[in-house]
Design an enzyme around this catalytic site. Sequence first.
Site, PDB file in Angstrom:
ATOM      1  N   ASP A  70      10.000  -2.661  -3.262  1.00 37.80           N
ATOM      2  CA  ASP A  70      10.766  -2.053  -4.347  1.00 37.80           C
ATOM      3  C   ASP A  70      12.099  -2.756  -4.585  1.00 37.80           C
ATOM      4  OD1 ASP A  70       8.828  -0.199  -4.881  1.00 37.80           O
ATOM      5  OD2 ASP A  70       9.762   1.428  -3.754  1.00 37.80           O
TER       6      ASP A  70
ATOM      7  N   SER B 161      -0.814  -0.748   0.333  1.00 39.25           N
ATOM      8  CA  SER B 161       0.167   0.330   0.274  1.00 39.25           C
ATOM      9  C   SER B 161       0.101   1.156   1.547  1.00 39.25           C
ATOM     10  CB  SER B 161      -0.106   1.228  -0.933  1.00 39.25           C
ATOM     11  OG  SER B 161       0.715   2.364  -0.910  1.00 39.25           O
ATOM     12  N   SER B 162       1.262   1.646   1.981  1.00 38.30           N
ATOM     13  CA  SER B 162       1.312   2.558   3.122  1.00 38.30           C
ATOM     14  C   SER B 162       1.270   4.013   2.671  1.00 38.30           C
ATOM     15  CB  SER B 162       2.594   2.315   3.923  1.00 38.30           C
ATOM     16  OG  SER B 162       3.735   2.645   3.145  1.00 38.30           O
TER      17      SER B 162
ATOM     18  N   ARG C  97       4.705  -6.065 -11.371  1.00 39.20           N
ATOM     19  CA  ARG C  97       6.144  -6.256 -11.317  1.00 39.20           C
ATOM     20  C   ARG C  97       6.558  -7.717 -11.191  1.00 39.20           C
ATOM     21  NH1 ARG C  97       8.887  -1.789  -7.827  1.00 39.20           N
ATOM     22  NH2 ARG C  97       8.575  -0.451  -9.646  1.00 39.20           N
TER      23      ARG C  97
END
Length: 413
Positions: free
Chosen positions: A300, A159-160, A331
Amino acid sequence: MKTTIHKGRIAGSITAPASKSYAQRAVAAALLAGGETTLTHLDLCNDTRAALDVARRLGASVSHEGTTYTIRGGLNPVSTKLNIGESGLATRLFTPIASLCHMPITINGEGSILRRPIEMMEEPLQALGVEVISNGGYLPISVKGPMRGGEIHVDGSLSSQFITGLLMALPLSPNDTVLHVENLKSRPYVDMTIDLAARFGVAIEHNNYEQFYIAGGQHYTPCTYNIEGDWSGASCLLVAGATAGSITIRNLNHISLQADLAIIEALARAGAEIITTNSSVTVHGGPLHAFEFDATDCPDLFPALAALAASCEGTSVLTGTQRLTYKESNRAKTIAEVFGRLGIGVDLSEENTMRITGGPVSSAVVDSHNDHRIAMAAAVAALSSDDSVVIEGADAADKSYPNFWNDLDTLRS
């Protein structure tokens, strides 16, 4: 909340919701700026409400008239307990900011965020002089600063968002910082952070996104900042325009730094007709064909891309699925389950790859798994179903796009 979406077409125009990614960053910058900042076009979702609540608890005063918010900043905590709701960005953004404070502050949340790991934050914060106690690498996490700056290493593969938190907090530390980042994903989100910080008078430099140079002792300057429309929120309805009619979405910046602007490229690869202006995008449907797309930097988009691929002839190939494990749901598996119930084949057998074979969408009852993007993608797929799709947990959309169901109704009327 349970909702039923019937087969049908859409047509018309709507206005995109405010970008929650920009909104949360702007709220944080306004908190850190001494003085009065005005944020315009800030319509709220659950994640943005959580960010505003955290800002208040950390010392900001907030008032608004319609979608114009006035925030008087100043990092001066009035509470030692912060609740970030279910927002992954708020968790990783406000933990470094809270680490600037001399007192211990505890960050907690609710729902799925309690199952998302945060251990990647602990060692870097400790190296910056912060006392850190977590719940075995999960929320709640307590931090006590002040964060002093220095030289640290961070893994950017998952993750950023934590990098964003560091980049926004470290300019206020007393010492300069060199931040070494390995295998950074989602570079566009880091670009958003650097751009927004610059709008508030803070300079961040980098060398090919591998080393970031952050001068300490900087100051955020209050300003008036417009929150642009959300490409993430708009993505599912843009797909609906391609698969079930046509749509125009206003308040979208076609040269935005948002990662999910890439939905335009995916739609074009699938054969949709796209017309862009300075502030709107129009998508018309037509014969759609299978496409290939690397969503590593825009994870996303996966649910919207799945809804698009379901209406394409052939098998579409999406890469970047390793980014999906720690979202509101796992997801990749959730997409496979939900679209499988709709009669669409989703193959996850190849590492980091999702293959989706388009075909007829069957009527079914599906569960959003409390994932806002899954709920919206299921609704788009339902428009091409043989009858209707029942979506359980449809209120998950409130996390990012509370007006989604009303906007969808408007487009169908």
